[in-house]
Design a protein around this motif. Structure first.
Motif, PDB file in Angstrom:
ATOM      1  N   ARG A  34      53.489  40.375  35.095  1.00  0.00           N
ATOM      2  CA  ARG A  34      52.373  39.674  35.753  1.00  0.00           C
ATOM      3  C   ARG A  34      51.028  40.149  35.190  1.00  0.00           C
ATOM      4  O   ARG A  34      50.142  39.339  34.921  1.00  0.00           O
ATOM      5  N   GLN A  35      50.884  41.458  35.013  1.00  0.00           N
ATOM      6  CA  GLN A  35      49.641  41.979  34.434  1.00  0.00           C
ATOM      7  C   GLN A  35      49.420  41.412  33.037  1.00  0.00           C
ATOM      8  O   GLN A  35      48.312  40.993  32.687  1.00  0.00           O
ATOM      9  N   SER A  36      50.470  41.404  32.245  1.00  0.00           N
ATOM     10  CA  SER A  36      50.372  40.891  30.879  1.00  0.00           C
ATOM     11  C   SER A  36      50.039  39.406  30.872  1.00  0.00           C
ATOM     12  O   SER A  36      49.145  38.955  30.143  1.00  0.00           O
ATOM     13  N   TYR A  37      50.734  38.640  31.705  1.00  0.00           N
ATOM     14  CA  TYR A  37      50.554  37.183  31.716  1.00  0.00           C
ATOM     15  C   TYR A  37      49.163  36.785  32.206  1.00  0.00           C
ATOM     16  O   TYR A  37      48.496  35.933  31.598  1.00  0.00           O
ATOM     17  N   THR A  38      48.710  37.397  33.293  1.00  0.00           N
ATOM     18  CA  THR A  38      47.402  37.011  33.836  1.00  0.00           C
ATOM     19  C   THR A  38      46.275  37.345  32.868  1.00  0.00           C
ATOM     20  O   THR A  38      45.253  36.643  32.848  1.00  0.00           O
ATOM     21  N   MET A  39      46.444  38.388  32.064  1.00  0.00           N
ATOM     22  CA  MET A  39      45.427  38.709  31.065  1.00  0.00           C
ATOM     23  C   MET A  39      45.515  37.787  29.851  1.00  0.00           C
ATOM     24  O   MET A  39      44.527  37.584  29.144  1.00  0.00           O
ATOM     25  N   ALA A  40      46.682  37.220  29.605  1.00  0.00           N
ATOM     26  CA  ALA A  40      46.881  36.376  28.424  1.00  0.00           C
ATOM     27  C   ALA A  40      46.336  34.968  28.615  1.00  0.00           C
ATOM     28  O   ALA A  40      45.953  34.323  27.641  1.00  0.00           O
ATOM     29  N   ILE A  41      46.296  34.474  29.841  1.00  0.00           N
ATOM     30  CA  ILE A  41      45.972  33.062  30.060  1.00  0.00           C
ATOM     31  C   ILE A  41      44.511  32.808  30.393  1.00  0.00           C
ATOM     32  O   ILE A  41      44.127  31.676  30.696  1.00  0.00           O
ATOM     33  N   VAL A  42      43.681  33.863  30.359  1.00  0.00           N
ATOM     34  CA  VAL A  42      42.243  33.668  30.533  1.00  0.00           C
ATOM     35  C   VAL A  42      41.510  34.333  29.373  1.00  0.00           C
ATOM     36  O   VAL A  42      42.029  35.264  28.758  1.00  0.00           O
ATOM     37  N   PRO A  43      40.304  33.866  29.065  1.00  0.00           N
ATOM     38  CA  PRO A  43      39.539  34.496  27.983  1.00  0.00           C
ATOM     39  C   PRO A  43      39.069  35.886  28.392  1.00  0.00           C
ATOM     40  O   PRO A  43      39.022  36.205  29.583  1.00  0.00           O
ATOM     41  N   PRO A  44      38.692  36.740  27.432  1.00  0.00           N
ATOM     42  CA  PRO A  44      38.303  38.117  27.737  1.00  0.00           C
ATOM     43  C   PRO A  44      37.235  38.244  28.813  1.00  0.00           C
ATOM     44  O   PRO A  44      37.292  39.147  29.654  1.00  0.00           O
ATOM     45  N   GLU A  45      36.251  37.332  28.807  1.00  0.00           N
ATOM     46  CA  GLU A  45      35.167  37.446  29.779  1.00  0.00           C
ATOM     47  C   GLU A  45      35.596  37.109  31.205  1.00  0.00           C
ATOM     48  O   GLU A  45      34.844  37.344  32.156  1.00  0.00           O
ATOM     49  N   SER A  46      36.819  36.587  31.383  1.00  0.00           N
ATOM     50  CA  SER A  46      37.321  36.260  32.726  1.00  0.00           C
ATOM     51  C   SER A  46      38.388  37.236  33.206  1.00  0.00           C
ATOM     52  O   SER A  46      38.914  37.076  34.314  1.00  0.00           O
ATOM     53  N   ARG A  47      38.714  38.224  32.386  1.00  0.00           N
ATOM     54  CA  ARG A  47      39.824  39.112  32.737  1.00  0.00           C
ATOM     55  C   ARG A  47      39.526  39.995  33.945  1.00  0.00           C
ATOM     56  O   ARG A  47      40.387  40.220  34.796  1.00  0.00           O
ATOM     57  N   THR A  48      38.309  40.511  34.038  1.00  0.00           N
ATOM     58  CA  THR A  48      37.969  41.336  35.196  1.00  0.00           C
ATOM     59  C   THR A  48      38.069  40.534  36.477  1.00  0.00           C
ATOM     60  O   THR A  48      38.603  41.006  37.487  1.00  0.00           O
ATOM     61  N   ALA A  49      37.555  39.307  36.449  1.00  0.00           N
ATOM     62  CA  ALA A  49      37.621  38.446  37.628  1.00  0.00           C
ATOM     63  C   ALA A  49      39.063  38.125  37.998  1.00  0.00           C
ATOM     64  O   ALA A  49      39.437  38.152  39.181  1.00  0.00           O
ATOM     65  N   MET A  50      39.872  37.804  36.998  1.00  0.00           N
ATOM     66  CA  MET A  50      41.286  37.500  37.261  1.00  0.00           C
ATOM     67  C   MET A  50      41.988  38.672  37.922  1.00  0.00           C
ATOM     68  O   MET A  50      42.640  38.523  38.967  1.00  0.00           O
ATOM     69  N   ALA A  51      41.869  39.872  37.337  1.00  0.00           N
ATOM     70  CA  ALA A  51      42.560  41.046  37.877  1.00  0.00           C
ATOM     71  C   ALA A  51      42.021  41.425  39.257  1.00  0.00           C
ATOM     72  O   ALA A  51      42.782  41.726  40.174  1.00  0.00           O
ATOM     73  N   SER A  52      40.703  41.388  39.421  1.00  0.00           N
ATOM     74  CA  SER A  52      40.089  41.807  40.686  1.00  0.00           C
ATOM     75  C   SER A  52      40.417  40.847  41.818  1.00  0.00           C
ATOM     76  O   SER A  52      40.768  41.272  42.925  1.00  0.00           O
ATOM     77  N   LEU A  53      40.309  39.555  41.556  1.00  0.00           N
ATOM     78  CA  LEU A  53      40.585  38.578  42.612  1.00  0.00           C
ATOM     79  C   LEU A  53      42.066  38.557  42.972  1.00  0.00           C
ATOM     80  O   LEU A  53      42.423  38.359  44.137  1.00  0.00           O
ATOM     81  N   ASN A  54      42.929  38.752  41.990  1.00  0.00           N
ATOM     82  CA  ASN A  54      44.361  38.844  42.293  1.00  0.00           C
ATOM     83  C   ASN A  54      44.641  40.020  43.212  1.00  0.00           C
ATOM     84  O   ASN A  54      45.382  39.897  44.201  1.00  0.00           O
ATOM     85  N   ASN A  55      44.047  41.170  42.910  1.00  0.00           N
ATOM     86  CA  ASN A  55      44.243  42.342  43.772  1.00  0.00           C
ATOM     87  C   ASN A  55      43.586  42.155  45.129  1.00  0.00           C
ATOM     88  O   ASN A  55      44.108  42.615  46.149  1.00  0.00           O
TER      89      ASN A  55
END
Length: 417
Positions: A338-359
């Motif tokens: 899940r960590q790998s996939y969620t980081m792969a499907i968004v651009p670098p500038e959206s990775r913090t938002a993806m990880a933070s909002l998921n948590n």
């Protein structure tokens, strides 16, 4: 070549992130066990202790809210250092006061845990930085190693609970003072994190528009990163809601009350479960390599939840233990994937938002379901939360496959091509 498949290259910054996470989870493994004993020693009521634990959970949600909103603006390195400073301050403050209101406020801002697992913004930022310090082909292996290391140090941290008794035996220090001294150990370990994070390079920061191995695939390019993040956050919250019906504390409670398992038996069951969690995480990357990240996330969880349904209908303790251990060998394969996939499907500038909002979604959901589990167990029957939780997570699995099966990470697209 073989070595690179086992030990991924994560660069200097990636190594710092893993080392700092190992120290942090050493602290978290300790504090999650220690704090309940300490509050009992202070003669806090069950309600007071529960409120302190809730404040800590709320603090995790607060840190993720800040990280998703302003994390990249503040800067990842600054966020890491600031949160480490708060951990140190929290450890010191816990040792200086025994007042309920003060401890409540400390818990809110100490960026710590009451459950052992890390749900703070630390892991959100770790996920984003680690994804950018490894190649797409080694990203899942990198997250597997990250989780294996933190599982080990969290388990090691739990052993530190014996130190107060040893201090009392080896010196004239009193019981309460020996417990307070342990907060100093906690703070000292957290302080090393400040030093490690201060050595991160400027490359850990987001540069707007930077392109890399995490670009959206062809299909996800047609959908905004915002929509992808919101969908995944909603699914993560649903997943955490289902998982909260069968947290470890309820499973141990169930074994004791359903089958009369004693403390020694409970210890043996959960020790075996911990070993199988390691196996589960280790299997994540090779399984994902064969069937894909989304399929690994969904199908291993489907198997795990069928095991919980089996537990609910078990007629003897050995069958229940067998189902539980089978659940544990499947259950953690979705974590690094899940960590790998969620980081792969968004651009670098959206990775913090993806990880933070998921948590953040998981923080919120997990504050609700344990209470619901207790109500359901009392109103229906003791095993009912396993069924409710499993069905909820099966719905999550079905929605995940429906909504994300067609959104492929770049390395899977290249292999297919």
């Amino acid at each position: 070549m073989v070595l690179s498949r086992i030990l991924p290259k994560v660069g200097r910054d990636g190594n710092i992130i893993i080392a700092a996470a190992a120290l942090r989870t050493l602290d978290y493994g300790f504090i999650s066990v220690f704090l309940g004993v300490y509050l009992t020693l202070l003669e806090f009521s069950v309600v007071q202790a529960g409120l302190v634990f809730s404040a800590i959970m709320a603090g995790s949600a607060l840190s993720n809210t800040l990280a998703s909103w302003k994390g990249d603006t503040i800067g990842r390195r600054r966020m890491f250092i600031a949160m480490s400073v708060l951990m140190v301050a929290g450890g010191v403050a816990f040792s200086l006061s025994t007042d309920f209101i003060v401890l409540l406020l400390i818990g809110l801002f100490a960026v710590t845990t009451s459950g052992g697992g890390d749900r703070t913004a630390f892991i959100s930022l770790d996920t984003a930085v680690l994804a950018e310090n490894t190649s797409s082909t080694q990203r899942t292996i990198a997250f597997s190693w990250y989780n294996l290391v933190t599982i080990f140090t969290r388990s090691l941290g739990a052993l530190l609970i014996a130190l107060p008794a040893l201090l009392q035996r080896w010196s004239d220090i009193g019981e309460l003072d020996s417990y307070k001294l342990m907060f100093a150990v906690y703070a000292a370990i957290a302080a090393v994190g400040i030093l490690l994070y201060s050595r991160l390079s400027p490359n850990v920061e987001v540069r707007k528009g930077r392109q890399g191995q995490g670009d959206l695939t062809a299909r996800s390019e047609a959908t905004s990163a915002r929509n992808v993040i919101l969908k995944m956050t909603g699914l993560s919250a649903l997943d955490a809601l289902g998982g909260g019906f069968a947290v470890r504390s309820f499973v141990s409670f169930w074994f004791v009350n359903q089958f009369g398992v004693d403390l020694f038996g409970i210890s043996g069951i959960f020790f075996a479960a911990q070993l199988l969690n390691v196996v589960s995480v280790a299997l994540a990357a090779p399984v994902a390599k064969r069937i894909g990240l989304v399929n690994t996330m969904a199908f291993t969880q489907i198997a795990a939840n069928m095991m919980f349904i089996g537990m609910a209908f078990s007629f003897n303790v050995w069958l229940a233990v067998a189902f539980f251990l089978l659940h544990e060998i499947c259950n953690d394969m979705d974590v690094p994937t899940r960590q790998s996939y969620t980081m792969a499907i968004v651009p670098p500038e959206s990775r913090t938002a993806m990880a933070s909002l998921n948590n953040l979604g998981r923080n919120v959901a997990q504050t609700v379901s344990p209470t619901l589990a207790g109500v359901i167990a009392q109103v229906a029957y003791l095993s009912a939360p396993f069924l409710v939780g499993a069905v909820t997570k099966l719905i999550y699995n079905a929605l995940l496959l429906q909504m994300f099966r067609g959104i492929r990470p770049p390395e899977e697209v290249r292999e297919e091509g």
